[in-house]
Structures are given as C-alpha cells and as structure tokens.
Scaffold this motif. Sequence first.
Motif, short mmCIF file in Angstrom:
data_model
loop_
_atom_site.label_atom_id
_atom_site.label_comp_id
_atom_site.label_asym_id
_atom_site.label_seq_id
_atom_site.Cartn_x
_atom_site.Cartn_y
_atom_site.Cartn_z
N THR A 5 6.03 7.52 -2.79
CA THR A 5 7.05 6.73 -2.09
C THR A 5 7.71 5.74 -3.03
O THR A 5 8.95 5.55 -2.99
CB THR A 5 6.42 5.99 -0.91
N GLY B 63 0.78 -1.22 0.00
CA GLY B 63 0.00 0.00 0.00
C GLY B 63 0.82 1.27 0.00
O GLY B 63 0.29 2.34 0.36
N ALA B 64 2.08 1.21 -0.40
CA ALA B 64 2.90 2.42 -0.47
C ALA B 64 2.37 3.35 -1.55
O ALA B 64 1.89 2.92 -2.60
CB ALA B 64 4.36 2.07 -0.77
N SER B 65 2.44 4.63 -1.31
CA SER B 65 1.92 5.62 -2.26
C SER B 65 2.84 5.70 -3.48
O SER B 65 4.02 5.35 -3.41
CB SER B 65 1.83 7.00 -1.59
N PRO B 66 2.31 6.15 -4.62
CA PRO B 66 3.16 6.32 -5.81
C PRO B 66 4.35 7.24 -5.56
O PRO B 66 5.43 7.02 -6.11
CB PRO B 66 2.20 6.90 -6.84
#
Length: 400
Positions: free
Chosen positions: A311, A306-309
């Motif tokens: 990141t 679920g890491a953000s784009p």
Amino acid sequence: MLYFIIRRTLYSVLILLGVVLLTFLLFNVAAGDPAAAVLGKNARPDEVESLRRELGADLPLFFGRRCLTEAYPAYDRAEPLRPGAERKEGAILLHRNFPADQLVMQITDARGKTVETAVPEEETLCFDEAETERVEFFRLQSNPFRTQFFRALGEIVSFHAAFPYVKVLDFGKTLTTREPISRILLRGVWPSLLLMVPIFLGELVIGVALALLAAAFKDSWIDRGLVLISVAGMSISYLVVIIFAQWFLGYYYDLFPVWGFEGWRSLGLPVLVGILCGIGGNVRFYRTVFVNELRREYLRTAAAKGASPLTIYGRHLLRNAAIQIITRASAALPFLFTGSLLLESFFGIPGLGFAGVDALYNSDLQLLKALVVTSALLFVVMNLLADLAYAWADPRIRLE
C-alpha cells in the motif's frame, strides 16, 4: 478540464508553427537551391525550372508575386557568365533558354540604381556592359500568398475544394527516387513503432520497479549495487552496446538475427539493446524521486498506522510521484528517437530512422525535411498528452 485541454491544444499549435518556421528557414533558406544540388551544374535550364516548380523552390519565401525563372540567364558582373550569356563588342547578350509568359527583369546599373520592367518577346536581350551591374529575371504570379512558407504549412495539413477531402503530411516526392514521401512515412512508421513502443514501456516499467527496489532497501548492498550498475550503464556508449550485443548474442551464440526485419524475432535484440541503454538513467532518476518522497509526512503516517509495504509503495508513493514519472517519460522520447536512428541503421530495420539516415547519405533534403517536421509533430502531440496526464495525476494543475 475541457478549458484546460483547449488551452494546451492552442499552445501546442503555436509550438508546432514555431517548429515549422525554424525547419522552413533551415531547409529552404540555409540549404540553398535544391534543384542545383540534385541536378548539378550541367543541367539544362528547363530541367532546373521544372524541378523548382515541382518543389516550390521558385516561389517567394513569405510574400510576393515574383518567382525565380531560368527563361533567360541572369547576369552579375562579379560572377562568371552563365550558359546562354556572352560578351560581344562591349555588350552583354542574354539568349532566351525557353519561352515563358509574364516575365519581368530587374536591372541594376553601375550607379546602383535598380529598375524593373517587362521582358520583351525577343530571342536575345542586349545590355551595355559598362552601364550594367546586374540583371535578374522573374516570373509573375497572381496570388502573392502562394509562397514557400505557406506551401510548407500545406504539407502538414491542407484542405481541398472537394471537401471533406484533406491531405495530411503530403511532402511531395523524394529528390532521388521520386517516390511519394507520404508512402515512405506510412511504410516506415509501423517498424519504428514496433521498435520504439516496447523500448519505451520496458525502460519505464523496469526502471520504476528497480528504483522502487533501491528506495525500499536504501543504503543497503541492493541499493548500492543497483546504483553502481546504473551509472556503469549510463557511461557505456550506445554504439558499443550495439556492436557487442550483435557479436555476443547474435554472432557468437546465434540467439537473434543481426540484420533485417522479418517479424518479432528480428526486434528482440534491438529492443533489448534499447532497454539496456536507457534503463540506467531511469533507475537513478526514479530512485532519487522515490527517496525524496519517502521522507514526506504522509508516508510516515501511513507506515505508523500499519499500512502494508504494498500500500505504501504501490498506492501512495507511486501516485504522488506520478508527475515526475510523466515528466521523465515525456522527456525521454527525443532521446528514444535518436537511439532508433542507430538501432534501425545497424539492424537493418526499415523504419523512419533508417529512412532518415538513407536520406542523409543521399542528400535528399525533401525527405529530411519531411522527417524533421513529422518527428516534431509527434513530439508536440506527446507533450500535449503529457500535459493532459499531468491534469489527470494532479487535478490542481488545471487551476493554475
């Protein structure tokens, strides 16, 4: 890390010595006598010798005590007689051009035997034409290490008796205007840096940003459009872009000046041209690197967690692709310098590239040699910084 820096610095010194050696062979051996090229065939012998001594062109190449001299004209049976030499009743007469001390002559007879002897203090020397094949004159020096090669090394850095007085990049004077070359280098380095640094940073930042955009939307119309524009930009000649930009943005719309160096506004158009000409290759290269990196397991894991784009692309992807980015950036510097030659020439920017083109037109080998050595020194320093940046980006490199 300290051991790594010391080792890379020693490697860079060896590379620089190799570059100086190749430059020395190119300009001091292959280019011929600079005094004859500057003064022409009708120059007086004392003028030729004076210029040779000033340039160090009379010294031995690597080791020796014999220096060239024009105190007496040399003789070679296979060549026409030089001024100051004459034939008379089967003899060769060599008249002294000017007094000189510690002279020796090397005489080769018709059988190929060579003898070296001191020159007598006479106005005219007489030799049997039938028995003499060649006569050469030399001036002796006491220090055999006072040679053209060590002089070339001393032009880069030299220490003097009044320590800590050190001379760096002192190449003497130009052959045409007799202006100190160090002054020309100092005067030209600032305009060149003002031109090259924005182009370098612009190509790097914009190229990485567009490549990230293309990788993020792989196989979409955004990706295909960016690749198409990049390939088209790489296919257009640098010279065509310069001429079109000068006409369209400079002359037709009068947005930028097309000649001269009067401030930041004068650099706007050449910087824009430099970025446009170099950004296509950067986008294609970085896009390939980022696409290959996106297939790695650590990025898939980060996305699955679920890491953000921001990141994924800004932290993980860029950090792990830093080695390729540094390699591309350091390799682009030679081409950036070549581009600055055209930009400075066409836009009238008085930088190092403009000085190099001017020296080429005027056949000023002394200034050309200085620019070649200086550019080689800059490239070696940048490669050293790139090696240090590798160690910063990936600590495992220090252990190799």
